[in-house]
Scaffold this active site. Structure first.
Site, PDB file in Angstrom:
ATOM      1  N   LYS A 188      -4.009   3.199   2.629  1.00  0.00           N
ATOM      2  CA  LYS A 188      -5.164   2.442   2.130  1.00  0.00           C
ATOM      3  C   LYS A 188      -6.282   3.386   1.704  1.00  0.00           C
ATOM      4  O   LYS A 188      -6.937   3.163   0.674  1.00  0.00           O
ATOM      5  CB  LYS A 188      -5.644   1.480   3.221  1.00  0.00           C
ATOM      6  CG  LYS A 188      -4.598   0.427   3.572  1.00  0.00           C
ATOM      7  CD  LYS A 188      -4.933  -0.281   4.880  1.00  0.00           C
ATOM      8  CE  LYS A 188      -3.802  -1.220   5.297  1.00  0.00           C
ATOM      9  NZ  LYS A 188      -3.962  -1.728   6.665  1.00  0.00           N
ATOM     10  N   GLY A 230      -6.621  -5.966   3.677  1.00  0.00           N
ATOM     11  CA  GLY A 230      -6.211  -7.371   3.693  1.00  0.00           C
ATOM     12  C   GLY A 230      -7.166  -8.297   2.957  1.00  0.00           C
ATOM     13  O   GLY A 230      -7.348  -8.189   1.744  1.00  0.00           O
ATOM     14  N   LYS A 253       0.827  -1.231   0.000  1.00  0.00           N
ATOM     15  CA  LYS A 253       0.000   0.000   0.000  1.00  0.00           C
ATOM     16  C   LYS A 253       0.850   1.267   0.000  1.00  0.00           C
ATOM     17  O   LYS A 253       0.487   2.268  -0.615  1.00  0.00           O
ATOM     18  CB  LYS A 253      -0.969   0.007   1.176  1.00  0.00           C
ATOM     19  CG  LYS A 253      -0.343  -0.092   2.548  1.00  0.00           C
ATOM     20  CD  LYS A 253      -0.726  -1.374   3.218  1.00  0.00           C
ATOM     21  CE  LYS A 253       0.303  -1.724   4.269  1.00  0.00           C
ATOM     22  NZ  LYS A 253       0.264  -3.065   4.720  1.00  0.00           N
ATOM     23  N   GLY A 269      -2.644 -10.166   8.738  1.00  0.00           N
ATOM     24  CA  GLY A 269      -2.362 -11.565   9.070  1.00  0.00           C
ATOM     25  C   GLY A 269      -2.068 -12.375   7.822  1.00  0.00           C
ATOM     26  O   GLY A 269      -2.478 -12.028   6.709  1.00  0.00           O
ATOM     27  N   GLU A 307      -5.333  -6.271  -4.623  1.00  0.00           N
ATOM     28  CA  GLU A 307      -6.439  -6.470  -3.666  1.00  0.00           C
ATOM     29  C   GLU A 307      -5.960  -6.435  -2.215  1.00  0.00           C
ATOM     30  O   GLU A 307      -6.663  -5.931  -1.336  1.00  0.00           O
ATOM     31  CB  GLU A 307      -7.122  -7.820  -3.954  1.00  0.00           C
ATOM     32  CG  GLU A 307      -8.339  -8.088  -3.112  1.00  0.00           C
ATOM     33  CD  GLU A 307      -9.416  -7.033  -3.273  1.00  0.00           C
ATOM     34  OE1 GLU A 307      -9.997  -6.931  -4.349  1.00  0.00           O
ATOM     35  OE2 GLU A 307      -9.683  -6.282  -2.302  1.00  0.00           O
ATOM     36  N   GLU A 312       2.909  -3.714  11.806  1.00  0.00           N
ATOM     37  CA  GLU A 312       4.026  -3.750  10.868  1.00  0.00           C
ATOM     38  C   GLU A 312       5.323  -3.895  11.668  1.00  0.00           C
ATOM     39  O   GLU A 312       5.349  -3.615  12.874  1.00  0.00           O
ATOM     40  CB  GLU A 312       4.079  -2.441  10.073  1.00  0.00           C
ATOM     41  CG  GLU A 312       2.825  -2.156   9.249  1.00  0.00           C
ATOM     42  CD  GLU A 312       2.643  -3.135   8.106  1.00  0.00           C
ATOM     43  OE1 GLU A 312       3.548  -3.266   7.287  1.00  0.00           O
ATOM     44  OE2 GLU A 312       1.589  -3.770   8.049  1.00  0.00           O
TER      45      GLU A 312
HETATM   46  N1  HSE Z   1      -0.389  -3.520   9.954  1.00  0.00           N
HETATM   47  C1  HSE Z   1      -1.581  -3.463   9.176  1.00  0.00           C
HETATM   48  C2  HSE Z   1      -2.755  -3.364  10.107  1.00  0.00           C
HETATM   49  C3  HSE Z   1      -1.811  -4.669   8.326  1.00  0.00           C
HETATM   50  O1  HSE Z   1      -2.555  -3.358  11.316  1.00  0.00           O
HETATM   51  O2  HSE Z   1      -3.874  -3.285   9.625  1.00  0.00           O
HETATM   52  C4  HSE Z   1      -1.338  -4.533   6.958  1.00  0.00           C
HETATM   53  O3  HSE Z   1      -1.721  -3.323   6.380  1.00  0.00           O
END
Ligand code: HSE
Length: 435
Positions: free
Chosen positions: A205, A134, A105, A307, A129, A190
């Site tokens: 995002k 996710g 992203k 995940g 996607e 992350e």
């Molecule tokens: N670290 C991100 C989250 C997951 O906590 O949503 C991947 O973008």
């Protein structure tokens, strides 16, 4: 059965999940696609690291150029992380005519405009996607299912780590630090959780979703981003008392009429949302995106936004689409700019109600001073909470404010912060009413 050669760049948690489920669900995928998806090369800097399952050693290389130069690799899957190297990899792949799948992203938010311009020029698609929410299929929904809609708004809980932290603070009374540690131990955050906490993971995002919905690639400088790092247990408690939950929300909203040529708000910040709104019950690491289209009306997407398995599910859906695109070329190379909307609305013009928490000295006239400033800026008050205390102590004072432009709210907050009787920087949070 035609074989489609897949090259994976980056065999970390997600890459391994992709490999595992491509193997595990091989028969199902082959039946459904009428094609065989075969991992033919894997680029990773640490091929010797023990993994489960362990791909055959001969698939590995530690140089991503080997994927680009291998004629058997038709689809490359970028799961490296970072921006510079993935950008070089993705653009080299497009130059060579290899279809790109990426979950990155940050790469798309920062360099999407150039990447999609190159994809269109080379007539090679990019699929992404897994880059937003996710395992929740929101990108395909925007590209395909909502093609008939002007998007009125999208409200998304799109960072699982922040949502996990806020949920644990709210439900278990944990401190911010303890909740973050739990999220890291569970593998949601992350590697560097800064972007989860400061709002930028969600912002990346939101940029992707907004760009897809409105047909111009949103610039990182044109959006407003705040993280959850300053949310306190007191804010969560006051919000509860007032009938709200605090969520890190990505808000993407067209001007009221949602007609062409209108401006679009793109913002990410901690937000008070009414307890009875469906997004208020999205807890833990779960993500949800509510999309309102002018034809379809209100819709809701919910699932795991982070995940190994959930993200692998999204990546494999892209690999499958890429494989089909090799058989039947199509005219959409990932993003179609169209110029029907007028760009992003400056944050100063964005109008919302507010929650304002102050720490003030409890003495006569303090409330009058504060309400005077709010009145100068024409900001109305809808309710006030001040817990009882003995005089001259610092006490919390919480005001719920009617809708006002952010510019006016900022001016009011600055003037209030400068008062002698105000002892800490004001906490200003936006309220979303979904009206
Ligand atoms: N670290 C991100 C989250 C997951 O906590 O949503 C991947 O973008």
């Amino acid at each position: 059965m035609r074989k489609i050669g897949i090259g994976i760049a980056g065999l970390g948690t997600i890459g391994l999940g992709v490999y595992k489920h491509l193997e595990g669900n091989r028969r199902l995928l082959t039946e459904r696609l009428g094609l065989e998806l075969t991992v033919t090369k894997i680029a990773d800097l640490d091929p010797e690291r023990p993994r489960t399952p362990m791909p055959p050693r001969e698939l590995f290389t530690n140089d991503w150029h080997d994927l680009i130069n291998d004629p058997e690799v038709q689809v490359v899957v970028e799961l490296m992380g970072g921006i510079k190297v993935p950008y070089d990899f993705v653009t080299a792949a497009l130059e060579k005519g290899k279809i790109v799948v990426t979950a990155n992203k940050a790469l798309l938010a920062e360099r999407g405009k150039e990447i999609f311009a190159l994809a269109a020029e080379k007539r090679v698609p990019v699929f992404y996607e897994a880059a937003a929410a996710g395992g929740v299929p929101i990108i395909k929904a925007l590209k395909e299912a909502f093609v008939a809609n002007h998007i009125r708004s999208m409200h998304g809980i799109i960072n699982g780590t922040s949502n996990y932290i806020l949920t644990r603070m709210s439900q278990a009374g944990l401190s911010f630090d303890a909740a973050l540690k739990e999220a890291q131990a569970a593998g949601y955050a992350e590697a560097d959780p800064t972007l989860d906490i400061n709002g930028w993971d969600a912002a990346h995002k939101a940029i992707i979703l907004a760009s897809l919905a409105y047909g111009f690639w949103v610039d990182t400088n044109d959006i407003h981003v705040e993280g959850i790092q300053n949310i306190t247990a007191a804010d969560i408690e006051f919000a509860e008392k007032l009938g709200y939950k605090i969520k890190l929300l990505g808000v993407v909203k067209a001007d009221e009429a949602c007609v062409e040529n209108c401006k679009v708000e793109v913002r990410v910040h901690p937000t008070l949302i009414p307890k009875d709104h469906v997004l208020a019950s999205v807890n833990g690491v779960f993500n949800a995106v509510a999309v309102n289209g002018d034809v379809v009306g209100e819709t809701l997407f919910y699932g795991r936004g982070a995940g190994q398995d959930a993200t692998a599910s999204a990546v494999i859906s892209d690999i499958a689409e890429a494989a089909v695109a090799l058989e039947i070329p199509r005219p959409n190379f990932g993003f179609v700019p169209h110029g029907l909307y007028a760009g992003c609305k400056p944050i100063d013009e964005v109008i919302t109600p507010y929650y304002l928490r102050l720490a003030v000295v409890d003495r006569p006239g303090v409330l009058a001073l504060i309400t005077g400033i709010l009145s100068e800026e024409q900001i109305g008050i809808s309710s006030v909470i001040q817990p009882e205390s003995s005089e001259e102590q610092t006490v919390p004072l919480v005001l719920m404010l009617h809708s006002a432009a952010q510019g006016r709210m900022n001016r009011a907050a600055e003037k209030i912060a400068a008062l002698d009787c105000v002892k800490c920087p004001p906490q200003v949070l936006r309220v979303e009413t979904f009206a």
